[in-house]
Write an enzyme that holds these catalytic residues in place. Sequence first.
Site, PDB file in Angstrom:
ATOM      1  N   ASP A  56       1.013  -1.269  -0.183  1.00 10.85           N
ATOM      2  CA  ASP A  56      -0.020   0.033  -0.294  1.00 10.85           C
ATOM      3  C   ASP A  56       0.973   1.320   0.070  1.00 10.85           C
ATOM      4  OD1 ASP A  56      -2.094  -1.521   0.363  1.00 10.85           O
ATOM      5  OD2 ASP A  56      -2.760  -1.228   1.914  1.00 10.85           O
ATOM      6  N   PHE A  92       2.031   2.050  -3.409  1.00 16.01           N
ATOM      7  CA  PHE A  92       1.248   2.437  -3.973  1.00 16.01           C
ATOM      8  C   PHE A  92       0.832   4.060  -3.859  1.00 16.01           C
ATOM      9  CE2 PHE A  92      -3.216   3.320  -5.263  1.00 16.01           C
ATOM     10  CZ  PHE A  92      -3.477   2.511  -6.161  1.00 16.01           C
ATOM     11  N   SER A 136     -36.378  -4.879 -14.726  1.00 10.92           N
ATOM     12  CA  SER A 136     -36.257  -5.566 -13.568  1.00 10.92           C
ATOM     13  C   SER A 136     -36.341  -7.004 -13.577  1.00 10.92           C
ATOM     14  CB  SER A 136     -37.063  -4.969 -12.535  1.00 10.92           C
ATOM     15  OG  SER A 136     -38.367  -5.256 -12.592  1.00 10.92           O
ATOM     16  N   LEU A 137     -36.109  -8.076 -12.581  1.00 11.47           N
ATOM     17  CA  LEU A 137     -36.353  -9.426 -12.980  1.00 11.47           C
ATOM     18  C   LEU A 137     -37.734  -9.681 -11.975  1.00 11.47           C
ATOM     19  CD1 LEU A 137     -32.725 -10.520 -11.842  1.00 11.47           C
ATOM     20  CD2 LEU A 137     -33.904 -10.626 -14.136  1.00 11.47           C
ATOM     21  N   GLU A 153     -26.037 -17.198 -11.155  1.00 13.07           N
ATOM     22  CA  GLU A 153     -25.022 -16.071 -10.625  1.00 13.07           C
ATOM     23  C   GLU A 153     -25.732 -15.640  -9.299  1.00 13.07           C
ATOM     24  OE1 GLU A 153     -25.580 -12.787 -12.996  1.00 13.07           O
ATOM     25  OE2 GLU A 153     -24.696 -13.860 -14.791  1.00 13.07           O
ATOM     26  N   LYS A 200     -27.166 -12.941  -6.457  1.00 13.96           N
ATOM     27  CA  LYS A 200     -27.993 -11.738  -6.517  1.00 13.96           C
ATOM     28  C   LYS A 200     -27.517 -10.831  -5.717  1.00 13.96           C
ATOM     29  CE  LYS A 200     -32.376  -9.890  -7.136  1.00 13.96           C
ATOM     30  NZ  LYS A 200     -32.470  -8.666  -6.441  1.00 13.96           N
ATOM     31  N   ASP A 256     -26.932  -7.724  -3.304  1.00 16.35           N
ATOM     32  CA  ASP A 256     -27.789  -6.767  -2.687  1.00 16.35           C
ATOM     33  C   ASP A 256     -27.305  -5.226  -2.499  1.00 16.35           C
ATOM     34  OD1 ASP A 256     -30.089  -6.121  -1.635  1.00 16.35           O
ATOM     35  OD2 ASP A 256     -30.030  -6.956   0.162  1.00 16.35           O
ATOM     36  N   ARG A 298     -30.263   3.363 -12.099  1.00 16.38           N
ATOM     37  CA  ARG A 298     -31.500   2.728 -12.598  1.00 16.38           C
ATOM     38  C   ARG A 298     -32.552   3.668 -12.737  1.00 16.38           C
ATOM     39  NH1 ARG A 298     -36.050  -0.154 -11.180  1.00 16.38           N
ATOM     40  NH2 ARG A 298     -36.568  -1.773 -13.177  1.00 16.38           N
ATOM     41  N   GLU A 344     -24.210  -4.194 -10.097  1.00 17.48           N
ATOM     42  CA  GLU A 344     -24.547  -3.828  -8.905  1.00 17.48           C
ATOM     43  C   GLU A 344     -23.418  -3.087  -8.126  1.00 17.48           C
ATOM     44  OE1 GLU A 344     -27.872  -4.701  -8.522  1.00 17.48           O
ATOM     45  OE2 GLU A 344     -28.406  -4.491  -6.722  1.00 17.48           O
ATOM     46  N   TYR A 380     -22.847  -7.647 -14.206  1.00 23.32           N
ATOM     47  CA  TYR A 380     -23.439  -8.855 -14.662  1.00 23.32           C
ATOM     48  C   TYR A 380     -24.250  -8.731 -15.800  1.00 23.32           C
ATOM     49  CZ  TYR A 380     -26.941  -6.185 -11.890  1.00 23.32           C
ATOM     50  OH  TYR A 380     -27.744  -5.379 -11.472  1.00 23.32           O
ATOM     51  N   LYS A 385     -30.152 -16.963 -15.577  1.00 21.39           N
ATOM     52  CA  LYS A 385     -30.452 -16.422 -16.975  1.00 21.39           C
ATOM     53  C   LYS A 385     -30.073 -17.648 -18.019  1.00 21.39           C
ATOM     54  CE  LYS A 385     -28.401 -12.320 -15.141  1.00 21.39           C
ATOM     55  NZ  LYS A 385     -27.164 -11.585 -15.069  1.00 21.39           N
ATOM     56  N   LYS A 425     -35.170 -15.769  -4.759  1.00 21.76           N
ATOM     57  CA  LYS A 425     -35.012 -14.955  -3.502  1.00 21.76           C
ATOM     58  C   LYS A 425     -34.760 -15.803  -2.229  1.00 21.76           C
ATOM     59  CE  LYS A 425     -36.055 -10.544  -3.335  1.00 21.76           C
ATOM     60  NZ  LYS A 425     -35.472  -9.139  -3.057  1.00 21.76           N
ATOM     61  N   CYS A 471     -39.849   4.278  34.822  1.00 22.93           N
ATOM     62  CA  CYS A 471     -38.914   4.597  33.771  1.00 22.93           C
ATOM     63  C   CYS A 471     -37.477   3.980  34.607  1.00 22.93           C
ATOM     64  CB  CYS A 471     -38.795   6.154  34.008  1.00 22.93           C
ATOM     65  SG  CYS A 471     -37.137   6.704  32.636  1.00 22.93           S
ATOM     66  N   CYS A 509     -35.061   7.260  35.456  1.00 22.71           N
ATOM     67  CA  CYS A 509     -35.381   8.356  36.447  1.00 22.71           C
ATOM     68  C   CYS A 509     -36.612   8.000  37.568  1.00 22.71           C
ATOM     69  CB  CYS A 509     -35.980   9.620  35.712  1.00 22.71           C
ATOM     70  SG  CYS A 509     -37.626   9.549  34.995  1.00 22.71           S
ATOM     71  N   CYS A 540     -42.101   7.826  29.354  1.00 23.76           N
ATOM     72  CA  CYS A 540     -41.551   8.504  30.522  1.00 23.76           C
ATOM     73  C   CYS A 540     -41.984   9.792  30.244  1.00 23.76           C
ATOM     74  CB  CYS A 540     -40.151   8.171  30.813  1.00 23.76           C
ATOM     75  SG  CYS A 540     -39.876   9.193  32.043  1.00 23.76           S
ATOM     76  N   CYS A 596     -35.364  13.632  32.992  1.00 24.26           N
ATOM     77  CA  CYS A 596     -35.073  12.399  32.732  1.00 24.26           C
ATOM     78  C   CYS A 596     -33.619  12.650  31.825  1.00 24.26           C
ATOM     79  CB  CYS A 596     -36.104  11.586  32.120  1.00 24.26           C
ATOM     80  SG  CYS A 596     -35.687   9.836  31.750  1.00 24.26           S
TER      81      CYS A 596
HETATM   82  S1  IVH Z   1     -29.480  -9.262 -14.224  1.00 24.69           S
HETATM   83  C1  IVH Z   1     -32.988  -7.360 -17.074  1.00 24.69           C
HETATM   84  N1  IVH Z   1     -27.859 -10.070 -12.485  1.00 24.69           N
HETATM   85  O1  IVH Z   1     -31.550  -7.370  -9.211  1.00 24.69           O
HETATM   86  C2  IVH Z   1     -32.366  -7.550 -15.821  1.00 24.69           C
HETATM   87  N2  IVH Z   1     -29.223  -8.523 -11.825  1.00 24.69           N
HETATM   88  O2  IVH Z   1     -34.777  -7.259  -9.925  1.00 24.69           O
HETATM   89  C3  IVH Z   1     -30.908  -7.652 -15.626  1.00 24.69           C
HETATM   90  N3  IVH Z   1     -29.157  -7.671  -9.477  1.00 24.69           N
HETATM   91  O3  IVH Z   1     -32.271  -4.131 -11.000  1.00 24.69           O
HETATM   92  C4  IVH Z   1     -30.492  -7.807 -14.388  1.00 24.69           C
HETATM   93  N4  IVH Z   1     -27.589  -9.054  -8.954  1.00 24.69           N
HETATM   94  O4  IVH Z   1     -30.013  -4.371  -9.525  1.00 24.69           O
HETATM   95  C5  IVH Z   1     -29.094  -9.188 -12.519  1.00 24.69           C
HETATM   96  N5  IVH Z   1     -26.382 -10.993 -10.853  1.00 24.69           N
HETATM   97  C6  IVH Z   1     -27.308 -10.106 -11.177  1.00 24.69           C
HETATM   98  C7  IVH Z   1     -27.958  -9.306 -10.143  1.00 24.69           C
HETATM   99  C8  IVH Z   1     -28.953  -8.436 -10.325  1.00 24.69           C
HETATM  100  C9  IVH Z   1     -28.489  -8.198  -8.373  1.00 24.69           C
HETATM  101  C10 IVH Z   1     -30.046  -6.851  -9.330  1.00 24.69           C
HETATM  102  C11 IVH Z   1     -30.245  -5.555 -10.316  1.00 24.69           C
HETATM  103  C12 IVH Z   1     -31.478  -5.603 -10.880  1.00 24.69           C
HETATM  104  C13 IVH Z   1     -32.490  -6.359  -9.662  1.00 24.69           C
HETATM  105  C14 IVH Z   1     -33.573  -7.094 -10.718  1.00 24.69           C
END
Ligand code: IVH
Length: 693
Positions: free
Chosen positions: A35, A38, A84-85, A113, A115, A117, A136, A173, A225, A288, A312, A406, A409, A424, A430
């Site tokens: 480090d 760097f 979204s998915l 893959e 997911k 968070d 997004r 993400e 992803y 996928k 999920k 309490c 007090c 209280c 207090c």
């Molecule tokens: S693919 C067409 N892959 O989950 C949608 N999404 O509800 C392409 N997320 O908005 C998304 N890990 O923010 C994909 N390995 C992953 C993910 C992922 C997290 C999130 C992403 C998306 C939400 C879908």
Amino acid sequence: MVDNSAVKVEIEHLREQLNYHNRKYYVENSPEISDYDFDCLMRRLMDLEAEHPEFYDPLSPSVRVGSDRTSEFTSVAHRYPMLSLSNTYSIEELSAFIERIEQQQGVTEFACELKFDGTAISLTYEKGRLVRAVTRGDGTTGDDVTANVKTIRSIPLVLTGDDIPDFFEIRGEIFMPYASFDRLNSEREAAAEQLFANPRNAAAGTLKQQQSAVVAKRGLDCTLYQMAGDNLPFTNHIENLEAARRWGFKVSEYMTLCRGAKEVIEYINHWDEARKSLPYPTDGVVIKVNNFALRNSLGFTAKSPRWAVAYKFKAESALTRLISVDFQVGRTGAITPVANLEPVLLAGTTVKRASLHNAEQIAALDIRIGDMVYVEKGGEIIPKITGVELSERKSDSTPFEYITLCPECGAELVRFEGEAKHYCPNQSGCRPQILGRIIHFIRRKAMNIDGLGAETVELLFENGLIADIADLYSLRANDLALLPRLGEKSADNIISSIEASKSVPFARVLFGLGIRFVGETTAKYMASHFKSLDAIMAADRDTLQEADEVGDKIAQAIIEYFADPVNLAIIERLRAAGLQFESEQSVLSSNILEGKNIVVSGKFTLHSREELKALIERHGGKNQSGVSGNTDFIVAGENMGPAKLQKAEKLGVTILTEQQFIELLGNSDTTPPPTVAEPEQPKVEQVIQTSLF
Ligand code: IVH
């Protein structure tokens, strides 16, 4: 002319070296230099760049440290929509998804893959250089957060390698690893700032920070992803992401190809357990279709692709023993029971405390000291107890008895009608209530008194230097410097930020007073409606409810607050100290409404009621609360009160819709300036089918 070519070469060489080592450290987890080395390279680069601004490059690795400049986010239309998915918690539904596709297509490869968070991001690269990073948003338009994203070290600013398409977007993400999250929340706790409930909120909140230097310090990370672009040279997802990895992106190392429901379910079962030891948060698995031609033939619904689904994980829970229950007293006197548990690992962190909410909940679950209890992490900061394992209850256990006095007090606790919590009532005697009110008052969103944290407030209180919020304004640097742990410099800082707080706008002063139920937004609405503290203090219950968001419960709390002589005395001392007790007069935009008396009534779509009222004032008009003989017109939204409507018709008062009213103001400033999107966007529908992989 001075020949700077040697400097240019050195700068370019340093940038290359730093990019290389950055990738080794943050993307590949295999650093080659220390480090310290760097940092030395970075320092040298930054010195040279400062001396030679002619060699500025917006993608130099030095941008990773961020800047203190504040930035507004412009909105940008997504070239390819961010969908979204579809989600499921059920293995049956997931199997049905897989089997449906297999029936149509025969044996199919699925990329599985984790997911992640966090919060989704779309990165645009042109000629191998990062040009834009957009959130997004609503899926069609998001916020341009490029300056902030450049500070995330696992995101490459400049790509390396072969066959990089000239133009593409890559999505992923942005997330906050547990270690960064824990560090951030401990810092915020020490500074009396509100804690982030979970790493996802912390990541999203950080990305919207106004200063990129703040983002740089928070330890965000990013996994990519999904790629989008015209004519991408790949036939499947895995090939695509492997190439992205070679160019410098961080792609999940746990992505796997599976065939058939059985293999997918094995992957899920493995990660449902194994994810508990990952250093970052995940909430499921994404499945996928791997092949792009097949994805094209499956297509999309309005919201999500038909070729992918998210499975999920259920909220994690753990079983542990309840050792004891503490009762915390908040700044409003509310009592919160908190469980002390035998330490147990849950969702990446060791849990020792859990929330129990209130007496009714303890009774409903029949929770007893010594029980084995289930703990779960929801979206909140501390986990909660969701049930008792009765089979492990000891035979000598006794029902839990809730406190009546309490714990701080000794005052007898009270319960308000319709409220589940005990309170209280001893507001001025207090200790945690007194301290809580002062700590709330100094918060960034209230008076923003820098340098004073919860600990210093306690120190000042213990030493008899402050007993309420007004005392802060009589503090002198000499008093402070004598305290243990506070040097002369910190003392001076504190005094100057107390001084500076005298110009904090009225809405924040009102929030800072800590009136029960008057949060930040309510305080804003009230300040804009009533304009001054005196007007609020003079208002009765009905008048108070004329401000947006103020209902009966809030009005009652405000009246009680101002009925207390202790509070009134504090208010007068704050007034004498010079705090802002009035809203700033806004500058007139036009005098188009001069001399007009206007009533705003109902619910609106384009503006809030308070915004419309502010517009009226900005254009020289006067707001009236009720229709009368001298009302010039009414701006009426949906559900305007029938009494007002009847009266208006009887008096022949003109009624305008929101739209007509805005047109009346013509081109005067009614909305923020529209943000400019990318010119010549290709039509989204055309692109979807071919390019969003
Ligand atoms: S693919 C067409 N892959 O989950 C949608 N999404 O509800 C392409 N997320 O908005 C998304 N890990 O923010 C994909 N390995 C992953 C993910 C992922 C997290 C999130 C992403 C998306 C939400 C879908």
